[in-house]
Scaffold this motif. Structure first.
Motif, PDB file in Angstrom:
ATOM      1  N   THR A  24      13.255 -31.475   3.051  1.00  0.00           N
ATOM      2  CA  THR A  24      12.998 -30.066   2.614  1.00  0.00           C
ATOM      3  C   THR A  24      13.154 -30.004   0.957  1.00  0.00           C
ATOM      4  N   VAL A  25      12.852 -28.828   0.378  1.00  0.00           N
ATOM      5  CA  VAL A  25      12.973 -28.902  -1.225  1.00  0.00           C
ATOM      6  C   VAL A  25      14.268 -28.772  -1.455  1.00  0.00           C
ATOM      7  N   ARG A  26      14.933 -29.281  -2.252  1.00  0.00           N
ATOM      8  CA  ARG A  26      16.458 -29.310  -2.569  1.00  0.00           C
ATOM      9  C   ARG A  26      16.241 -29.078  -4.239  1.00  0.00           C
ATOM     10  N   GLU A  27      17.127 -28.154  -4.638  1.00  0.00           N
ATOM     11  CA  GLU A  27      17.570 -27.932  -6.035  1.00  0.00           C
ATOM     12  C   GLU A  27      18.906 -27.583  -6.294  1.00  0.00           C
ATOM     13  N   ALA A  28      19.503 -28.358  -7.596  1.00  0.00           N
ATOM     14  CA  ALA A  28      20.822 -27.971  -7.851  1.00  0.00           C
ATOM     15  C   ALA A  28      20.980 -27.579  -9.276  1.00  0.00           C
ATOM     16  N   CYS A 103      18.544 -30.310 -11.176  1.00  0.00           N
ATOM     17  CA  CYS A 103      17.587 -31.593 -10.385  1.00  0.00           C
ATOM     18  C   CYS A 103      17.079 -31.115  -9.291  1.00  0.00           C
ATOM     19  N   LYS A 104      15.930 -31.549  -8.869  1.00  0.00           N
ATOM     20  CA  LYS A 104      15.056 -31.181  -7.822  1.00  0.00           C
ATOM     21  C   LYS A 104      14.421 -32.385  -6.849  1.00  0.00           C
ATOM     22  N   LEU A 105      14.024 -32.012  -5.802  1.00  0.00           N
ATOM     23  CA  LEU A 105      13.432 -33.185  -5.074  1.00  0.00           C
ATOM     24  C   LEU A 105      12.888 -32.529  -3.600  1.00  0.00           C
ATOM     25  N   ALA A 106      12.010 -33.060  -3.006  1.00  0.00           N
ATOM     26  CA  ALA A 106      11.788 -32.987  -1.790  1.00  0.00           C
ATOM     27  C   ALA A 106      12.131 -34.169  -1.018  1.00  0.00           C
ATOM     28  N   GLY A 107      13.358 -33.905  -0.080  1.00  0.00           N
ATOM     29  CA  GLY A 107      14.160 -35.158   0.890  1.00  0.00           C
ATOM     30  C   GLY A 107      15.030 -34.673   1.841  1.00  0.00           C
ATOM     31  N   LYS A 108      15.819 -35.508   2.246  1.00  0.00           N
ATOM     32  CA  LYS A 108      16.637 -35.409   3.248  1.00  0.00           C
ATOM     33  C   LYS A 108      17.979 -35.225   2.924  1.00  0.00           C
ATOM     34  N   THR A 109      18.521 -35.152   1.581  1.00  0.00           N
ATOM     35  CA  THR A 109      19.771 -34.907   1.207  1.00  0.00           C
ATOM     36  C   THR A 109      19.801 -34.172  -0.274  1.00  0.00           C
ATOM     37  N   GLY A 110      20.817 -33.708  -0.472  1.00  0.00           N
ATOM     38  CA  GLY A 110      20.904 -32.649  -1.502  1.00  0.00           C
ATOM     39  C   GLY A 110      21.098 -33.435  -3.032  1.00  0.00           C
ATOM     40  N   VAL A 111      20.830 -32.758  -4.146  1.00  0.00           N
ATOM     41  CA  VAL A 111      21.080 -33.390  -5.503  1.00  0.00           C
ATOM     42  C   VAL A 111      22.254 -32.718  -6.201  1.00  0.00           C
ATOM     43  N   VAL A 142      33.235 -28.595 -15.568  1.00  0.00           N
ATOM     44  CA  VAL A 142      32.066 -29.385 -14.883  1.00  0.00           C
ATOM     45  C   VAL A 142      32.107 -28.699 -13.631  1.00  0.00           C
ATOM     46  N   ARG A 143      31.031 -28.147 -13.207  1.00  0.00           N
ATOM     47  CA  ARG A 143      30.861 -27.473 -11.960  1.00  0.00           C
ATOM     48  C   ARG A 143      29.249 -27.085 -11.436  1.00  0.00           C
ATOM     49  N   LEU A 144      29.424 -27.014 -10.255  1.00  0.00           N
ATOM     50  CA  LEU A 144      28.046 -26.722  -9.519  1.00  0.00           C
ATOM     51  C   LEU A 144      27.733 -25.204  -9.797  1.00  0.00           C
ATOM     52  N   LEU A 145      26.689 -25.057 -10.120  1.00  0.00           N
ATOM     53  CA  LEU A 145      26.354 -23.522 -10.332  1.00  0.00           C
ATOM     54  C   LEU A 145      25.632 -22.953  -9.326  1.00  0.00           C
ATOM     55  N   GLU A 146      24.628 -23.832  -8.801  1.00  0.00           N
ATOM     56  CA  GLU A 146      23.918 -23.126  -7.831  1.00  0.00           C
ATOM     57  C   GLU A 146      23.337 -24.548  -7.106  1.00  0.00           C
ATOM     58  N   LYS A 147      22.911 -24.243  -5.694  1.00  0.00           N
ATOM     59  CA  LYS A 147      22.288 -25.432  -4.882  1.00  0.00           C
ATOM     60  C   LYS A 147      21.446 -24.414  -3.711  1.00  0.00           C
ATOM     61  N   SER A 148      20.295 -25.219  -3.300  1.00  0.00           N
ATOM     62  CA  SER A 148      19.517 -24.708  -2.445  1.00  0.00           C
ATOM     63  C   SER A 148      18.682 -25.489  -1.757  1.00  0.00           C
ATOM     64  N   GLY A 149      18.153 -25.328  -0.514  1.00  0.00           N
ATOM     65  CA  GLY A 149      17.762 -26.359   0.504  1.00  0.00           C
ATOM     66  C   GLY A 149      18.725 -26.886   1.471  1.00  0.00           C
ATOM     67  N   GLY A 153      21.887 -24.289   3.280  1.00  0.00           N
ATOM     68  CA  GLY A 153      21.480 -23.203   2.595  1.00  0.00           C
ATOM     69  C   GLY A 153      21.726 -23.135   1.055  1.00  0.00           C
ATOM     70  N   HIS A 154      21.941 -21.854   0.618  1.00  0.00           N
ATOM     71  CA  HIS A 154      21.951 -21.424  -0.650  1.00  0.00           C
ATOM     72  C   HIS A 154      23.344 -21.201  -0.893  1.00  0.00           C
TER      73      HIS A 154
END
Length: 159
Positions: A24-28, A103-111, A142-149, A153-154
């Protein structure tokens, strides 16, 4: 609360098997804040720093770090990133630099780890380049702001 995913049934650390997961498309997005003196920030922004362009070097370091995350964090998968972006924004009123990575990719695990690593290493690079003029620079938030995919989920951080 969910179970820890990197611990097997024997309580041992292991790399998660993602082979059965769908791509799936994943972005963080992640951030880091670097706080320094007004003089140090002015030196960076004026371009008069004796080590060169601090922001350009930090940006490249963050991008390289994202691509090397699997080498740095023991249980991370090697990923074929399709996008890594590192933005550095001076916050003059607080003598800070805000670093945001994507960071973004289409793959099996998050970024998420790649985005966090990019922001962290960009911040460390600023420290490294400026430590000769100021040793008490602070890296924070230092923190994660957002992730999707992916299955979870989001996610978007609250303030």
């Amino acid at each position: 609360m969910s179970e820890l995913t990197h611990i097997n049934q024997n309580g041992e650390a292991n790399m998660v098997d993602v082979s059965a997961k769908a791509d799936t498309v994943r972005e963080a997005r992640a951030e880091a804040i670097v706080t320094m003196s007004e003089q140090t920030l002015s030196l960076i922004l004026s371009g008069d720093h004796h080590k060169g362009d601090v922001f350009a070097t930090a940006r490249i370091a963050g991008i390289q770090a994202a691509k090397k995350t699997w080498d740095l964090i023991p249980l991370c998968h090697p990923l074929l990133l399709s996008k890594v972006e590192v933005q550095l924004t001076p916050l003059l009123e607080s003598n800070q630099v805000r670093i945001e990575s994507v960071c973004k990719l289409a793959g099996k695990t998050g970024v998420e780890m790649e985005a966090l690593t990019a922001a962290s290493v960009a911040a460390l690079t600023i420290y490294d380049m400026c430590k000769a003029v100021q040793k008490d620079i602070v890296i924070s938030q230092v923190r994660l702001l957002e992730k999707s995919g992916g299955k979870s989920g989001h996610f978007e951080a609250s303030l």
